[in-house]
Design a protein around this motif. Structure first.
Motif, short mmCIF file in Angstrom:
data_model
loop_
_atom_site.label_atom_id
_atom_site.label_comp_id
_atom_site.label_asym_id
_atom_site.label_seq_id
_atom_site.Cartn_x
_atom_site.Cartn_y
_atom_site.Cartn_z
N LEU A 99 9.89 1.38 -14.80
CA LEU A 99 8.16 2.13 -13.72
C LEU A 99 7.85 2.59 -15.20
N TYR A 100 6.64 2.28 -15.15
CA TYR A 100 5.98 3.53 -15.82
C TYR A 100 4.16 3.03 -15.96
N ASN A 101 3.95 4.35 -14.76
CA ASN A 101 1.83 4.53 -14.50
C ASN A 101 1.53 5.81 -14.45
N ASP A 102 0.48 6.13 -16.05
CA ASP A 102 0.23 6.95 -15.06
C ASP A 102 -0.37 8.62 -14.11
N GLU A 103 -0.25 6.27 -13.36
CA GLU A 103 -1.35 7.61 -11.46
C GLU A 103 0.47 7.11 -10.58
N LEU A 104 0.69 8.39 -10.07
CA LEU A 104 1.96 7.13 -9.11
C LEU A 104 0.68 7.08 -7.69
N SER A 105 -0.27 6.96 -7.57
CA SER A 105 -1.33 6.78 -6.89
C SER A 105 -1.27 5.23 -6.93
N VAL A 106 -1.49 4.59 -7.91
CA VAL A 106 -1.72 3.18 -8.62
C VAL A 106 0.06 2.79 -8.65
N LEU A 107 0.51 3.13 -8.73
CA LEU A 107 1.51 2.75 -8.59
C LEU A 107 2.89 2.55 -7.30
N VAL A 108 2.55 4.00 -6.94
CA VAL A 108 2.58 2.79 -5.61
C VAL A 108 1.90 3.22 -3.59
N GLY A 109 0.86 3.43 -4.66
CA GLY A 109 -0.17 2.98 -3.28
C GLY A 109 -0.53 4.56 -3.27
N ARG A 110 -2.22 4.37 -2.74
CA ARG A 110 -2.44 5.77 -2.19
C ARG A 110 -2.32 6.27 -1.16
N GLN A 111 -1.75 5.75 -0.11
CA GLN A 111 -1.90 5.93 1.50
C GLN A 111 0.16 5.95 1.11
N GLY A 112 0.59 5.63 0.10
CA GLY A 112 1.87 6.10 0.72
C GLY A 112 2.74 4.54 1.53
N THR A 113 2.11 3.99 1.59
CA THR A 113 2.98 3.30 3.11
C THR A 113 2.79 1.48 1.75
N SER A 114 3.08 1.45 0.43
CA SER A 114 3.38 0.65 0.00
C SER A 114 5.04 -0.05 -0.05
N GLU A 115 5.11 -1.26 0.93
CA GLU A 115 6.22 -1.68 0.43
C GLU A 115 7.08 -0.96 -1.11
N LEU A 116 6.52 -0.58 -2.38
CA LEU A 116 7.20 -0.77 -3.22
C LEU A 116 7.84 0.63 -2.76
N MET A 117 7.15 1.41 -2.61
CA MET A 117 7.42 2.93 -2.67
C MET A 117 8.90 2.82 -1.20
N ASP A 118 8.89 2.06 -0.28
CA ASP A 118 9.94 1.63 0.48
C ASP A 118 10.94 1.25 -0.62
N PHE A 119 11.29 0.53 -1.35
CA PHE A 119 11.77 -0.13 -1.57
C PHE A 119 12.33 0.49 -2.57
N LEU A 120 12.04 1.37 -3.79
CA LEU A 120 12.03 2.41 -4.55
C LEU A 120 13.16 3.80 -3.80
N THR A 121 12.62 4.02 -2.17
CA THR A 121 13.39 5.31 -2.01
C THR A 121 14.95 4.45 -1.33
N GLY A 122 14.63 2.80 -0.90
CA GLY A 122 16.30 1.84 -0.36
C GLY A 122 16.98 1.90 -1.68
N VAL A 123 16.43 1.70 -2.63
CA VAL A 123 17.71 1.76 -3.58
C VAL A 123 18.04 2.72 -4.44
#
Length: 302
Positions: free
Chosen positions: A43-67
């Motif tokens: 996965l690549y994105n210029d902005e981390l907040s766009v990739l995982v969500g600005r508030q850090g509550t996205s399912e994607l962040m949880d998934f990346l943490t879990g795997v």
């Protein structure tokens, strides 16, 4: 660019360079798994907040943490119709951000463990300006690029289990124990140190693969990986400088403290009171500024 080089190697599984939902990502990983037996992606994105969500509550962040541990099997039991089953999960991501933007998602990022599973590389010194990037490339750099693509293609086909050489295993154990006994009191970087052994292992494998086809991690790879991590650690706290020590806080007071400390650093450790107040009056009145200075003094920061 680095992404173009990656795509030249992984033609059937190019980098995902757009915002993506977890469900869409799972579809991609499932397709890759059925084709190769491995659920891998980049996965690549210029902005981390766009990739995982600005508030850090996205399912994607949880998934990346879990795997992060590269699960041999991952079941998506929350799926409404059926269950997604992924095998040999390996997800990389590359993104950019600023200390100020990180402060918008501190709770899940720090307390949820995401920050400990990512390497935050910070610098406040910009690279030399390159007005016309095209001028940097020549026939020589073109040849280097071709060799790099060729080498990465070989690395992409390496399979099997990495093992230590005897000297590599000894050095890894020494560094691992040293890190275990090195307790950092700053809660913002504690997650990183808790995972440093994993980072050291993964980076050592990367360096080994870059040198040889044999999957044997020697002491040289361990040593160089540890040196790379030591370089990151020098500025690691700066990456999280705007994140408050108060749980759930947006870190407003911390941001103002960092502005003041930046003035001190710019002045080689000293700044006139009037100059500092003039620089900060948009954020603090004189009484609030005095409280800030007193707090930093009493805590031993200045």
């Amino acid at each position: 660019t680095a992404i173009e080089i990656y795509n030249a190697v992984y033609t059937k599984d190019p980098a995902i360079v757009k915002k993506i939902t977890l469900q869409k990502l799972l579809v991609n990983l499932d397709r890759t798994c059925k084709a190769t037996g491995m659920s891998s992606c980049f996965l690549y994105n210029d902005e981390l907040s766009v990739l995982v969500g600005r508030q850090g509550t996205s399912e994607l962040m949880d998934f990346l943490t879990g795997v992060y541990n590269c699960n041999s099997r991952w079941d998506n039991e929350t799926k409404g119709a059926g269950v997604d089953i992924l095998k040999n999960v390996f997800v990389n991501f590359l993104s950019g951000t600023t200390p100020g933007d990180l402060a918008s998602m501190p709770t899940a990022m720090i307390q949820g463990g995401f920050s400990g599973r990512a390497l935050f590389i910070y610098s406040n010194t910009p690279r030399p300006p390159v007005p016309i990037p095209k001028k940097m490339f020549s026939d020589e750099t073109g040849i280097i690029r071709q060799k790099l693509v060729s080498d990465l293609s070989i690395i992409s086909n390496m399979t099997g289990e990495f093992i230590f050489s005897s000297d590599g295993e000894k050095l890894f154990e020494e560094i691992y124990i040293q890190n275990y006994n090195n307790h950092n009191k700053d809660f913002r970087v504690t997650p990183y140190y808790g995972r440093k052994g994993d980072h050291l292992m993964k980076l050592s494998m990367v360096l080994t693969a870059s040198k040889r086809n044999e999957l044997i991690i020697d002491a040289e790879s361990i040593y160089k990986a540890n040196m790379f991590l030591a370089g990151i650690e020098e500025t690691l706290q700066d990456s999280f400088s705007h994140i408050s020590y108060v749980s759930g806080s947006g870190g407003g007071g911390v941001k103002h403290s960092e502005k003041f400390l930046a003035l001190l650093r710019k002045g080689n450790g000293a700044v006139d009171h009037s100059v500092a107040l003039k620089q900060l009056y948009h954020y603090l009145n004189k009484d609030e500024f005095q409280v800030l200075v007193s707090t930093l003094e009493e805590s031993g920061v200045i």
